[in-house]
Design an enzyme around this catalytic site. Structure first.
Site, PDB file in Angstrom:
ATOM      1  N   CYS A 254     -11.142  14.901   2.778  1.00  0.00           N
ATOM      2  CA  CYS A 254      -9.884  14.745   3.458  1.00  0.00           C
ATOM      3  C   CYS A 254      -9.811  15.853   4.560  1.00  0.00           C
ATOM      4  O   CYS A 254      -8.840  16.545   4.599  1.00  0.00           O
ATOM      5  CB  CYS A 254      -8.627  14.656   2.490  1.00  0.00           C
ATOM      6  SG  CYS A 254      -9.088  13.694   1.194  1.00  0.00           S
ATOM      7  N   ALA A 256      -9.943  16.023   7.891  1.00  0.00           N
ATOM      8  CA  ALA A 256      -9.207  16.112   9.265  1.00  0.00           C
ATOM      9  C   ALA A 256      -7.881  16.695   9.175  1.00  0.00           C
ATOM     10  O   ALA A 256      -7.277  16.556   8.284  1.00  0.00           O
ATOM     11  CB  ALA A 256      -9.166  14.676   9.756  1.00  0.00           C
ATOM     12  N   PRO A 257      -7.323  17.461  10.325  1.00  0.00           N
ATOM     13  CA  PRO A 257      -8.180  17.683  11.462  1.00  0.00           C
ATOM     14  C   PRO A 257      -9.200  18.865  11.639  1.00  0.00           C
ATOM     15  O   PRO A 257      -9.684  18.972  12.772  1.00  0.00           O
ATOM     16  CB  PRO A 257      -7.000  17.764  12.591  1.00  0.00           C
ATOM     17  CG  PRO A 257      -6.076  18.597  11.738  1.00  0.00           C
ATOM     18  CD  PRO A 257      -6.311  18.075  10.362  1.00  0.00           C
ATOM     19  N   LYS A 260      -9.163  23.588   7.920  1.00  0.00           N
ATOM     20  CA  LYS A 260      -9.774  24.274   6.605  1.00  0.00           C
ATOM     21  C   LYS A 260     -11.472  24.104   6.731  1.00  0.00           C
ATOM     22  O   LYS A 260     -12.036  25.265   6.252  1.00  0.00           O
ATOM     23  CB  LYS A 260      -9.328  23.405   5.415  1.00  0.00           C
ATOM     24  CG  LYS A 260      -7.856  23.471   5.284  1.00  0.00           C
ATOM     25  CD  LYS A 260      -7.138  22.757   4.154  1.00  0.00           C
ATOM     26  CE  LYS A 260      -5.950  22.551   4.157  1.00  0.00           C
ATOM     27  NZ  LYS A 260      -5.396  22.050   5.498  1.00  0.00           N
ATOM     28  N   ASP A 277     -13.768  12.374   5.873  1.00  0.00           N
ATOM     29  CA  ASP A 277     -12.591  11.968   5.934  1.00  0.00           C
ATOM     30  C   ASP A 277     -12.390  10.646   6.226  1.00  0.00           C
ATOM     31  O   ASP A 277     -13.425   9.986   6.705  1.00  0.00           O
ATOM     32  CB  ASP A 277     -11.492  12.635   7.157  1.00  0.00           C
ATOM     33  CG  ASP A 277     -10.193  12.504   7.292  1.00  0.00           C
ATOM     34  OD1 ASP A 277      -9.485  13.483   6.573  1.00  0.00           O
ATOM     35  OD2 ASP A 277      -9.652  11.249   7.277  1.00  0.00           O
ATOM     36  N   ASP A 303     -14.277   7.482   2.152  1.00  0.00           N
ATOM     37  CA  ASP A 303     -13.392   7.336   1.158  1.00  0.00           C
ATOM     38  C   ASP A 303     -13.677   8.022  -0.086  1.00  0.00           C
ATOM     39  O   ASP A 303     -14.704   7.946  -0.757  1.00  0.00           O
ATOM     40  CB  ASP A 303     -13.324   5.869   0.689  1.00  0.00           C
ATOM     41  CG  ASP A 303     -11.718   5.505  -0.153  1.00  0.00           C
ATOM     42  OD1 ASP A 303     -11.430   6.530  -0.875  1.00  0.00           O
ATOM     43  OD2 ASP A 303     -11.661   4.477   0.050  1.00  0.00           O
ATOM     44  N   CYS A 375       0.183  19.185   0.662  1.00  0.00           N
ATOM     45  CA  CYS A 375       1.210  19.905   1.576  1.00  0.00           C
ATOM     46  C   CYS A 375       2.515  19.290   1.186  1.00  0.00           C
ATOM     47  O   CYS A 375       3.352  18.795   1.932  1.00  0.00           O
ATOM     48  CB  CYS A 375       1.071  19.710   3.091  1.00  0.00           C
ATOM     49  SG  CYS A 375       0.839  18.133   3.780  1.00  0.00           S
TER      50      CYS A 375
END
Length: 429
Positions: A254, A256-257, A260, A277, A303, A375
């Site tokens: 995961c 994007a963007p 990290k 992603d 996925d 987040c």
């Protein structure tokens, strides 16, 4: 030269696309900003983000000023009035200019016959502004959050909910991540000082710097040379916990963007990073960030629930899973989240997170480290998610992260600190 567009009408259309069509501002704004000047882009962003930040208050004021709501094809004019109210309450735009431009927005939206109505509502508000805002401050609209989210935050944080709401309702601070491959943080702080940009280091995250006043990235020393990246302090904590070491195989899932992904490579330039992603369009941002920072990673569409399809039988020394979540920790950056999310989304997201972490765990080598991050500030996506995972996996150990939360680290949004963020560091025995 006079502009050929009306900025208030563009803002009203953007807000309509968010509230009536369920699109995010980050999706809507880039297309609308193409046709306007650089100077007006910042104002358009302010009008859209600001209006959505205080939406319940503006909605309540309109209810007091109009006998009937504007619906159907006239709904965009309802949002135009909101934009007008936002300017009168929250900006330094002279009231006569705010009124004139907002009223003229009706012409730009091809309904000049509504100019009188819009003008009348805004002028009536001016006459009653003090009284209306006092009344608004004494009802639930002043919380500026939907009732379902307010209830969840109160339940999860009975002693801190008011501070969380206050932080969510403020404009976010601007945090930078100093690229340690180019400069130490002390050196970059000196460069900022030479550029007359006031900044402070974070007490906990070693690469993080907060600007006292946000500025354009073009004003940042060496931005195009890759010396620095705009990234919230809390988001930087993921890679500090991951602690990548040169020579390791690392999965950023995961991704994007790409904030990290690039932080991993700055922290340990000789690692091999696979950045995955599900969103091919957003993966282009990962490639752009890698290019600007002159870094390399293997970038793939995939996925998280079906890792065999994109990595076969490959295993990793470390995995960073920044799981899809409600984003309730970053509302101050994305106020549209409050109006795009629904209460039912939380259980669905928790289920998705569970499926991803279960699918990806076998891809971690024995002795390897996984950092699970969101987040979000909601326990269902964070502590409860990790608690149930640990119950299912006796071979997983939770590493103490030195914070209040017994199961991982939960950061809450703070006006002078990072966003709301959760991390849990797991080791596979």
């Amino acid at each position: 030269m006079k502009n050929t567009y009306n900025l208030r009408s563009i803002a009203a259309k953007a807000i309509s696309q968010v509230l009536d069509q369920g699109q995010s501002l980050s999706t809507v704004l880039p297309g609308l900003q193409k046709s306007i000047s650089d100077k007006d882009r910042a104002l358009l962003q302010e009008l859209c983000f600001g209006t959505l930040r205080v939406l319940p208050q503006l909605e309540w004021c309109i209810q007091q000023l109009m006998a009937r709501p504007m619906t159907g094809k006239q709904r965009v004019f309802h949002y135009l009035i909101m934009v007008g109210l936002y300017q009168l309450i929250y900006t330094r735009i002279p009231p006569h200019a705010a009124l004139a431009e907002t009223v003229e927005g009706a012409t730009a939206l091809k309904r000049p016959q509504l100019k009188g109505l819009i003008n009348g509502v805004l002028r009536q508000f001016q006459r009653q502004q003090v009284e209306l805002l006092e009344r608004a401050a004494n009802n639930d609209s002043h919380y500026l959050h939907p009732s379902w989210l307010l209830a969840r935050i109160k339940l999860a944080y009975p002693d801190q909910w008011q501070q969380i709401l206050d932080a969510n309702n403020q404009k976010p601070p601007m945090w930078l991540r100093v690229n340690r491959l180019h400069h130490s943080r002390i050196e970059y702080l000196e460069l900022l000082k030479q550029a007359n940009i006031e900044a402070l280091p974070h007490d906990f995250y070693p690469d993080a710097v907060r600007l006292i006043t946000p500025c354009a990235v073009s004003d940042l020393p060496g931005f195009e040379l890759g010396w620095v990246t705009v990234q919230d302090a809390s988001a930087q904590g993921c890679v500090d916990l991951l602690d990548p070491q040169d020579g390791e195989q690392i999965l950023d899932l995961c991704a994007a963007p790409g904030g990290k992904t690039t932080h991993i490579l700055e922290a340990a330039p000789k690692v091999h990073v696979l950045a995955v992603d599900i969103d091919e369009q957003r993966l282009s941002r990962v490639k752009e960030n890698l290019q600007r920072l002159r870094l390399h990673a293997d970038v793939r569409v995939g996925d998280g629930r079906t890792p065999d399809e994109w990595c076969g039988d490959q295993q990793f020394d470390r995995i960073l899973l920044d799981a899809p979540c409600s984003a309730t920790g970053v509302i101050r950056r994305h106020p549209d989240i409050k109006w795009l999310r629904r209460d039912s989304d939380i259980a669905e997201l928790a289920q998705l997170q569970s499926e991803i972490i279960e699918a990806i765990w076998p891809k971690l080598k024995k002795g390897g480290v996984m950092v699970y991050a969101t987040c979000s500030i909601l326990p269902e996506e964070n502590q409860q998610q990790i608690a149930t995972f640990l119950q299912r996996h006796s071979e997983a150990d939770l590493v103490e992260t030195g914070t209040v939360s017994a199961l991982g680290r939960q950061n809450l949004p703070h006006p002078e600190d990072g966003d709301g963020f959760y991390y849990a560091k797991l080791i596979k025995r």
